[in-house]
Design an enzyme around this catalytic site. Structure first.
Site, PDB file in Angstrom:
ATOM      1  N   LYS A   1       0.854  -1.226   0.120  1.00 54.22           N
ATOM      2  CA  LYS A   1      -0.157   0.085   0.067  1.00 54.22           C
ATOM      3  C   LYS A   1       1.009   1.208  -0.155  1.00 54.22           C
ATOM      4  O   LYS A   1       0.842   2.038  -0.643  1.00 54.22           O
ATOM      5  CB  LYS A   1      -1.126  -0.230   1.074  1.00 54.22           C
TER       6      LYS A   1
ATOM      7  N   GLN B   1      -4.339  -1.809  10.267  1.00 55.36           N
ATOM      8  CA  GLN B   1      -3.883  -2.967   9.842  1.00 55.36           C
ATOM      9  C   GLN B   1      -4.805  -4.469  10.636  1.00 55.36           C
ATOM     10  O   GLN B   1      -4.671  -4.477  11.218  1.00 55.36           O
ATOM     11  CB  GLN B   1      -2.973  -3.489   9.008  1.00 55.36           C
TER      12      GLN B   1
ATOM     13  N   ASP C   1     -11.248   3.260   4.792  1.00 54.73           N
ATOM     14  CA  ASP C   1     -11.494   1.689   4.525  1.00 54.73           C
ATOM     15  C   ASP C   1     -13.092   1.570   4.570  1.00 54.73           C
ATOM     16  O   ASP C   1     -13.388  -0.236   4.736  1.00 54.73           O
ATOM     17  CB  ASP C   1     -10.233   1.190   5.139  1.00 54.73           C
TER      18      ASP C   1
END
Ligand code: NAP
Length: 281
Positions: A54, A98, A121
């Protein structure tokens, strides 16, 4: 054998990133550099790889990637403090924690600490709810990638029966809702579903989000089904038995170069969207 459509995620991702490049340049012209903060807790090798991928994708596009690597023994409170600082930082536009985090951490509480304005996200309850209502600024990236692939290849959704295998809050559930919002008839399956093969046989569209390598069998598919494999397991293997499903499907995503690269492109897009919103204020 009827012609197969391989849903080329690398191509879709590259086109999305080209569009973003222009937008990043325009922001640069007014002194704004989009910035994604990624938080990695602990040293899980797969998570480290995802975060690195990423970060590299950000850099290639001129987006700042701020990596925060925290010790695996950190407490929920300490993690939430880090997130709160990033929420307050005007130079940070998106925050990605994450998953998974070590067991002692209350992951839900940590996700909920992310400001909705930086939740690129779609992991907060509010972001999830907005997605359910169909107006999220930042739906979860993998579900958004699956929808983008269907749309890029003009695969009809309305009136189709979609069977989603998996109901996690970041993947199975939100993609089920997105398909429903586009007028598919949706069945969401999970580990307690008793007749999974029979369910999958009814599907025009199959979304695999299970986390088990080669789990979806070719013989479960109705001929001509469209198969989207969100899975990513050790050895570059998806959740679908690709070779067997290829024989039955009309369209299918490979692993790698299917859903994965589009997911990263979506994360970049949401970060740029968030940076543009700050420019307007
Ligand atoms: P997860 O949180 O572990 O959820 C897995 C889901 O699969 C759960 O809902 C579980 O049901 C269901 N399941 C497990 N065993 C099953 C079985 N035997 N039959 C039917 N359903 C079963 O996983 P996730 O985070 O959603 O990720 C799923 C996959 O997508 C993984 O391979 C992951 O690596 C991949 N992924 C890929 C990307 C990408 O960018 N391509 C991004 C995120 C995740 P229960 O709810 O009943 O436990």
């Amino acid at each position: 054998m009827a012609e197969k459509l391989i849903l080329d995620g690398a191509r879709v991702a590259n086109e999305l990133k080209e569009q973003l490049r222009t937008r990043v340049d325009a922001l640069s012209g007014i002194g704004i550099t989009p910035c994604l903060a990624t938080i990695l807790v602990g040293d899980d090798p797969a998570s480290e790889t995802y975060v690195r991928m990423k970060g590299n994708a950000c850099k290639r596009l001129g987006i700042t990637s701020r990596r925060i690597h925290l010790d695996r023994s950190i407490s929920t409170e300490e993690l939430i403090n880090v997130i709160s600082q990033l929420n307050e930082d005007p130079l940070v536009h998106g925050i990605l924690l994450q998953h998974p985090v070590p067991h002692q951490i209350d992951e839900r509480a940590a996700f909920e600490a992310i400001s909705i304005h930086k939740d690129v996200d779609g992991v907060t309850a509010l972001g999830f709810a907005q997605n359910a209502f169909g107006y999220a600024d930042y739906p979860s990236c993998t579900p958004a990638a699956i929808m983008a692939l269907l749309d890029y290849y003009r695969i009809p959704i309305e009136g189709k029966h979609a069977v989603v295998i998996g109901r996690s809050p970041i993947l199975g559930k939100p993609v089920s809702l997105m398909l429903l919002n586009r007028n598919a008839t949706v069945t969401t399956c999970h580990s307690k579903t008793t007749n999974l093969a029979d369910m999958v046989k009814l599907a025009d569209i199959v979304v695999a989000a299970v986390g088990k390598p080669k789990f979806i069998q070719g013989e479960w598919l109705r001929p001509g089904a469209v198969v989207l494999d969100a899975g990513y397991n050790a050895g570059n293997v998806g959740d679908v038995d690709y070779e067997a499903c290829l024989l039955k499907a009309s369209a299918i995503t490979p692993v790698p170069a299917g859903v994965g690269p589009v997911t990263i492109a979506m994360l970049l897009k949401h970060t740029v969207d968030a940076a543009e919103k700050t420019a307007k204020h």
